[in-house]
Design an enzyme around this catalytic site. Structure first.
Site, PDB file in Angstrom:
ATOM      1  N   SER A  54       0.058  12.392   2.875  1.00  0.00           N
ATOM      2  CA  SER A  54      -0.815  11.732   1.892  1.00  0.00           C
ATOM      3  C   SER A  54      -1.254  10.383   2.452  1.00  0.00           C
ATOM      4  O   SER A  54      -1.966   9.639   1.795  1.00  0.00           O
ATOM      5  CB  SER A  54      -0.086  11.528   0.563  1.00  0.00           C
ATOM      6  OG  SER A  54       0.911  10.530   0.671  1.00  0.00           O
ATOM      7  N   GLU A  60       0.084  17.710  -4.819  1.00  0.00           N
ATOM      8  CA  GLU A  60      -1.231  17.089  -4.839  1.00  0.00           C
ATOM      9  C   GLU A  60      -2.110  17.817  -3.831  1.00  0.00           C
ATOM     10  O   GLU A  60      -1.703  18.007  -2.683  1.00  0.00           O
ATOM     11  CB  GLU A  60      -1.143  15.610  -4.451  1.00  0.00           C
ATOM     12  CG  GLU A  60      -0.476  14.735  -5.484  1.00  0.00           C
ATOM     13  CD  GLU A  60      -0.372  13.295  -5.025  1.00  0.00           C
ATOM     14  OE1 GLU A  60      -0.704  12.403  -5.813  1.00  0.00           O
ATOM     15  OE2 GLU A  60       0.061  13.059  -3.864  1.00  0.00           O
ATOM     16  N   ASN A 120       1.950   8.573  -4.301  1.00  0.00           N
ATOM     17  CA  ASN A 120       2.492   7.566  -3.381  1.00  0.00           C
ATOM     18  C   ASN A 120       1.791   6.218  -3.521  1.00  0.00           C
ATOM     19  O   ASN A 120       2.402   5.174  -3.298  1.00  0.00           O
ATOM     20  CB  ASN A 120       2.451   8.058  -1.938  1.00  0.00           C
ATOM     21  CG  ASN A 120       3.569   9.027  -1.656  1.00  0.00           C
ATOM     22  OD1 ASN A 120       4.487   9.208  -2.455  1.00  0.00           O
ATOM     23  ND2 ASN A 120       3.514   9.689  -0.516  1.00  0.00           N
ATOM     24  N   HIS A 175       0.301  18.092  -0.639  1.00  0.00           N
ATOM     25  CA  HIS A 175       1.366  17.100  -0.601  1.00  0.00           C
ATOM     26  C   HIS A 175       2.451  17.464  -1.600  1.00  0.00           C
ATOM     27  O   HIS A 175       2.254  17.397  -2.814  1.00  0.00           O
ATOM     28  CB  HIS A 175       0.781  15.718  -0.901  1.00  0.00           C
ATOM     29  CG  HIS A 175       1.771  14.626  -0.772  1.00  0.00           C
ATOM     30  ND1 HIS A 175       1.921  13.663  -1.721  1.00  0.00           N
ATOM     31  CD2 HIS A 175       2.676  14.344   0.198  1.00  0.00           C
ATOM     32  CE1 HIS A 175       2.876  12.819  -1.352  1.00  0.00           C
ATOM     33  NE2 HIS A 175       3.342  13.233  -0.191  1.00  0.00           N
ATOM     34  N   ASN A 210       9.718  15.066  -2.774  1.00  0.00           N
ATOM     35  CA  ASN A 210      11.175  15.118  -2.713  1.00  0.00           C
ATOM     36  C   ASN A 210      11.763  14.675  -4.042  1.00  0.00           C
ATOM     37  O   ASN A 210      11.242  13.755  -4.648  1.00  0.00           O
ATOM     38  CB  ASN A 210      11.698  14.174  -1.612  1.00  0.00           C
ATOM     39  CG  ASN A 210      11.544  14.766  -0.245  1.00  0.00           C
ATOM     40  OD1 ASN A 210      11.865  15.919  -0.032  1.00  0.00           O
ATOM     41  ND2 ASN A 210      11.043  13.972   0.694  1.00  0.00           N
TER      42      ASN A 210
END
Length: 174
Positions: A11, A44, A82, A32, A35
């Site tokens: 990402s 994503e 993110n 994407h 975790n």
């Protein structure tokens, strides 16, 4: 009709640029995952402008087959998660540093009080400080000194703790 397509899990890098470099932008996608993979349902999806409808459909189908929920996101550094998540993770490091709180305490506050599946410092341990720094740099976040040290950057993937078999972690003892 082409039977193969190419995907990246990053990402942090531009899907548009990677697709162009592949020479097959119509068959390229960004998928994407998060975790801990077993717990997190989101994928994503980011597509280059040239991505074909077939590539888009195949990307959604693989997400469905994995039991994941696919959400199409813009091709910007960090995508959505993110871009929002790493400033929060870095803030947890700064809070711990400023207050002297233990990582376990900070993580407990966020798992028990905010309902997160794992605390921010445990997540940084899982992701790895080298990866965290690279993401922080790419999204323009202020990376705390503790995450940006040369020893953190030098940690290799095999040294990263995993939830099932942790080793010497950056913040927590397992």
């Amino acid at each position: 009709m082409p039977t193969r397509w190419i995907a990246t899990t990053t990402s942090s890098l531009s899907v548009e640029a990677l697709a162009a470099a592949s020479g097959r932008p119509e068959r390229f996608a960004g998928l994407h995952v998060f975790n801990p993979v077993a717990k997190m349902k989101l994928v994503e999806l980011a597509f280059p402008l040239a991505a074909s409808e077939d590539t888009r459909a195949r990307a959604r189908a693989i997400c469905d087959a994995l039991g994941k929920t696919a959400v199409e996101v813009p091709d910007v550094p960090g995508f959505v998660v993110n871009r929002l998540l790493f400033p929060y993770l870095f803030s947890a490091v700064e809070l711990m540093t400023e207050t002297g709180r233990r990582a376990d305490d900070v993580d407990a506050c966020m798992t028990l009080g905010a309902g997160h599946p794992m605390g921010p410092l445990a997540l940084l341990d899982l992701v790895g400080l080298d990866v965290a720094q690279a993401i922080g740099d790419e999204i323009g976040a202020d990376v705390p000194d503790r995450c940006a040290s040369s020893s953190a950057r030098a940690r290799s993937a095999q040294d990263r703790p995993r939830a099932s078999s942790p080793t010497d972690a950056a913040f927590r003892s397992y």
